[in-house]
Design an enzyme around this catalytic site. Structure first.
Site, PDB file in Angstrom:
ATOM      1  N   SER B 160       1.242  12.708   6.709  1.00 26.74           N
ATOM      2  CA  SER B 160       0.199  12.156   6.662  1.00 26.74           C
ATOM      3  C   SER B 160      -0.975  13.525   7.832  1.00 26.74           C
ATOM      4  CB  SER B 160      -0.777  11.337   6.614  1.00 26.74           C
ATOM      5  OG  SER B 160      -1.457  10.580   6.234  1.00 26.74           O
ATOM      6  N   ASP B 324       1.876  10.677  -5.342  1.00 24.80           N
ATOM      7  CA  ASP B 324       1.088  10.641  -3.496  1.00 24.80           C
ATOM      8  C   ASP B 324      -0.716  11.190  -4.385  1.00 24.80           C
ATOM      9  OD1 ASP B 324      -0.798  11.184  -1.804  1.00 24.80           O
ATOM     10  OD2 ASP B 324       0.520  11.823  -0.282  1.00 24.80           O
ATOM     11  N   HIS B 357       1.573   7.723  -1.872  1.00 23.22           N
ATOM     12  CA  HIS B 357       1.027   8.153  -0.104  1.00 23.22           C
ATOM     13  C   HIS B 357       2.499   7.698   0.712  1.00 23.22           C
ATOM     14  CE1 HIS B 357      -0.154  11.243   3.350  1.00 23.22           C
ATOM     15  NE2 HIS B 357      -0.433   9.607   3.847  1.00 23.22           N
TER      16      HIS B 357
END
Lengths: 382, 382
Positions: B160, B324, B357
Site C-alpha cells: 500500500s 483488491d 486490500h
C-alpha cells in the site's frame, strides 16, 4: 421504442397527494408498531386502460422520489430521475402503460417520514418515527393502488432500493403482480452495503447539529449528511468510470502541496455532498438506510429465502451491470439460480458497463429496449 | 523458509531514535518548504553483514509504524504488524538479512509529524506542519540509512503506502536499491482512493473538536477520525470476505427494528474505528492521506511517468491480490507493461485471494515464499 418521439417525454406533470391509514385504520408496521395517518405523494404518467390491466409501478431508490418523469414546469432544468426510461416510445412506454411512482414511506419528499409532523404532538417525529422496512414501503404502495382502483400490476420495476421493493411485491402480493424487473439490487443486503450505510449514519449522528434528531427548529446536521452522501456517491461509481471522469486533475491557488488544493474528484464529492443537504432530510437518510440494511426477502419466513421465493408467481427479469461492486451481479446470479430451481420464470440480463451501481441511472440506452420487450411480452400474455 | 523455526520470530526488540536534519541542514521538502530537526524512530532485526550488503528496508502503510516484527516485551499481546513475514526462516529471513523499518515522516508514532512540538513556537505544529509527500518520506529514510552506514539496499519492500515508498526509492535512488517489492500498490493514486481519503478528511475537519488542528490541549476529533478510519477499514476488505466474516448477523436488545440494533459488521467498524482514535493522531491522518493522494511517480518529470520509470535500475517483483478493489491489480498490470517496454527487470505475481486490500497483511502464507525466493535471487546476483 420509437426514437423519433424521444424528445417529447411525458411533458409537464404534477404530483398528487392522498392521505391513507386514518386512525383507527393505521398501518401495522413490520416492527409491530402502528402508523397513521400516512400522506403519500405520487405521480402518474399515461392512461389506465378500461380494464385496468396496464399499470406499471416504478419504485425509486434511496435519494429518489415520486418525480420519475417529465417536468413540473416547462422551464424546469431537469426532468424526473428516470425520464429517459419513461415516456412515449421509451423503455416504459406511456402510450401503452399507466405508470405510477410514489414517494416511499420514511422519505422527506412528500410522503410521511421522520420530518413529518407527529399528529399526537404537533411536532416533527424526529427519531420517534418508527423504524420502517422495505416491506412497509410496499404495503403503503399497495394501499395507494387500492385507492387508485388497481388490483393487479402489469409490472413493478425499480433499481437499487427500488429493486428491493419490486422483489418484495412479488413475494408479498403474488396475485397482484404479473411481472417484476429488479435492477441492480439484491434479495438481502450485503455486509458491505450495511457497512457503508453504518458509516454514513455515524457521521450524521456524530454531527452536534443532529441533536438526537430534533434539529428541525435549528441548523440541520449538514456536515454529517454531506459525509454520508459523499460515501454513497463514491460507492455508486466505479474505479474505471472515475479514472475517466476525474483522472488526477487538481486545482489549488496555493499549489498542490496544500490542503486547500482539491483534486477534481474531491470537488465533485464535496459539491454534491453538500448540495444534497439542501434537498434531503438527515433523519430520512437514517431511516431509509436502515430500511436498506434490514432488507432480507426471507425474513419472517420459517423456511427463509426459499420459502419467500417459492411464493412468487410473477415473471422476473433481473438487470445487473458488470462494474457494480456495491450490488454485485454475482449476488443476482445466486438469486436467479434459486428461483430457477424453484421453477420460476426468471431471466438475468447482465449489462456490460463500467459505470458501477449508477449505471442503472446512466446507461438507459443499454437496457431500455430489453425493458420494453419484456413489458410487451408480459402484456401479450394478458 | 524454514517452517520449524516459525514460532520464534525475532523475539524482543526495542525501537531506536535518531534526530536528523538539524538546522541549518534542514530537509528540503517537495513542497519547497524546509523542515528540521526531524526525529526518526526505527527498528532493526537481524545483523548487518560485514560488507553491508544485506539490508532490507521495510516500509509501512498508512496506519502502520516502525514496529514491524517481534515484541517490545515478552508478554506483548501482539507482535509487530508484519511479524509473520519477518524473522528467522520467514519471507524476509532475519538470519540472512538486516531489516530496517522506520516510522514515516508525518506520522505520530515517534517520527516528526503534525503532533510534534514545533521548535520555533514550543507548541504542536498542528496544521502549520508542511504538507509532506511520499518522496519526502523516502528522503528521510535515505538520511536514516546514511546514519546507519548503509549505502545500498538489497531490497525495499512494502504494501500500500509502503509499496509507493518502494517504487519512489527505485526512481529516486536508482544506484542505492538493488531490488524493490511493491505490494498492493500503484504508481499514482487513483481518483477512487483520493475520493475515500477526501471523505475521511472531511469527517475529521467537520468535527468541532478538530478546531483547525489545534486540539492538542483538549478533546481530539474522535468522531471524525473514527468515521475516517471506518471508511478505510471497509475499503480494505472485500464483498466476499465480509459475507464470510459477518454475513447478516445482528444483535440488539430492543429487537432488530431499532437504531440500537447493530449488525456484526457495524459493531466491528464502530469498535475498530473508535479504538483507532486511541492510537492515532487525527492530523497525522490528514497529512498521510494527503501524501497518498499526491503520490504520482511521474510528478516533476518533464517526461512524466515514463521518464520516472526509465531511471529504475532495481529488479522489481510486484505482488497484487485479485480481490483488491482499492488498489486494483489491473493498475499494476499497466505499470508492469510500461516497465517491460522500457527494458526493466519486472515480474508481477497476482495472488488469488478474496481478502481485498488487506490481503497483504493477512495472506502471508500465499506469498512469503515468493518474497523469500526473490530476495535470495537478488542476493545471489551479489
Amino acid at each position: 421504442m420509437n426514437r423519433d418521439r424521444d424528445d417529447a417525454g411525458v411533458g409537464v406533470v404534477a404530483p398528487r397527494q392522498v392521505t391513507l391509514c386514518h386512525p383507527p385504520d393505521e398501518l401495522y408496521l413490520q416492527s409491530g408498531r402502528i402508523l397513521g395517518p400516512i400522506q403519500v405523494t405520487y405521480e402518474t404518467y399515461g392512461r389506465l386502460s378500461p380494464n385496468r390491466d396496464n399499470a406499471v409501478l416504478v419504485c425509486h431508490a434511496l435519494s429518489g422520489d415520486h418525480h420519475a418523469a417529465g417536468r413540473h414546469a416547462p422551464d424546469d432544468r431537469k426532468p424526473g430521475w428516470w425520464d429517459p426510461m419513461i415516456g412515449p416510445g421509451r423503455g416504459i412506454d406511456t402510450d401503452r402503460y399507466f405508470v405510477v411512482c410514489s414517494n416511499v414511506l420514511g422519505s422527506c419528499k412528500g410522503t410521511t417520514g421522520p420530518s413529518s409532523i407527529n399528529p399526537r404532538t404537533g411536532k416533527p417525529f424526529g427519531m420517534r418515527f418508527p423504524v420502517i422496512t422495505v416491506r412497509d414501503m410496499v404495503k403503503v404502495q399497495a394501499l395507494l393502488l387500492d385507492h387508485l382502483g388497481i388490483d393487479r400490476l402489469l409490472c413493478v420495476i425499480g433499481g437499487s432500493m427500488g429493486g428491493m421493493q419490486a422483489l418484495e411485491w412479488a413475494v408479498r402480493y403474488p396475485d397482484r403482480v404479473r411481472s417484476v424487473v429488479p435492477v441492480s439490487t439484491t434479495g438481502a443486503s450485503s455486509p458491505l452495503g450495511i457497512g457503508f450505510n453504518k458509516i454514513g449514519r455515524r457521521a450524521i449522528m456524530a454531527d452536534p447539529n443532529w441533536r438526537d434528531g430534533d434539529y428541525y427548529d435549528g441548523e440541520p446536521p449538514r456536515d454529517g449528511l454531506a459525509v454520508a452522501r459523499m460515501i454513497g456517491h463514491l460507492t455508486f461509481m466505479s474505479e474505471a468510470s472515475m479514472r475517466r471522469k476525474f483522472g488526477r486533475r487538481i486545482s489549488g491557488r496555493e499549489g498542490i502541496y496544500a490542503f486547500t488544493a482539491q483534486y477534481d474528484v474531491e470537488r465533485y464529492l464535496h459539491y454534491n455532498g453538500y448540495r444534497f443537504t439542501e434537498q434531503f432530510d438527515a433523519n430520512s437518510y437514517l431511516y431509509l438506510t436502515k430500511a436498506l440494511d434490514t432488507f432480507d426477502l426471507g425474513d419472517g419466513f420459517a423456511g427463509g429465502m426459499d420459502e419467500a421465493l417459492a411464493r412468487i408467481q410473477a415473471r422476473i427479469r433481473f438487470f445487473t451491470f458488470t462494474s457494480d461492486w456495491l450490488y454485485v451481479p454475482e449476488d443476482t446470479d445466486v438469486l436467479e439460480e434459486r428461483l430457477r430451481a424453484l421453477g420460476k420464470k426468471v431471466e438475468h440480463i447482465r449489462v456490460d458497463s463500467d459505470y458501477g451501481h449508477d449505471a442503472f441511472l446512466l446507461e438507459h440506452d443499454r437496457y431500455a429496449q430489453q425493458v420494453a420487450e419484456f413489458l410487451e411480452s408480459v402484456a401479450g400474455e394478458g
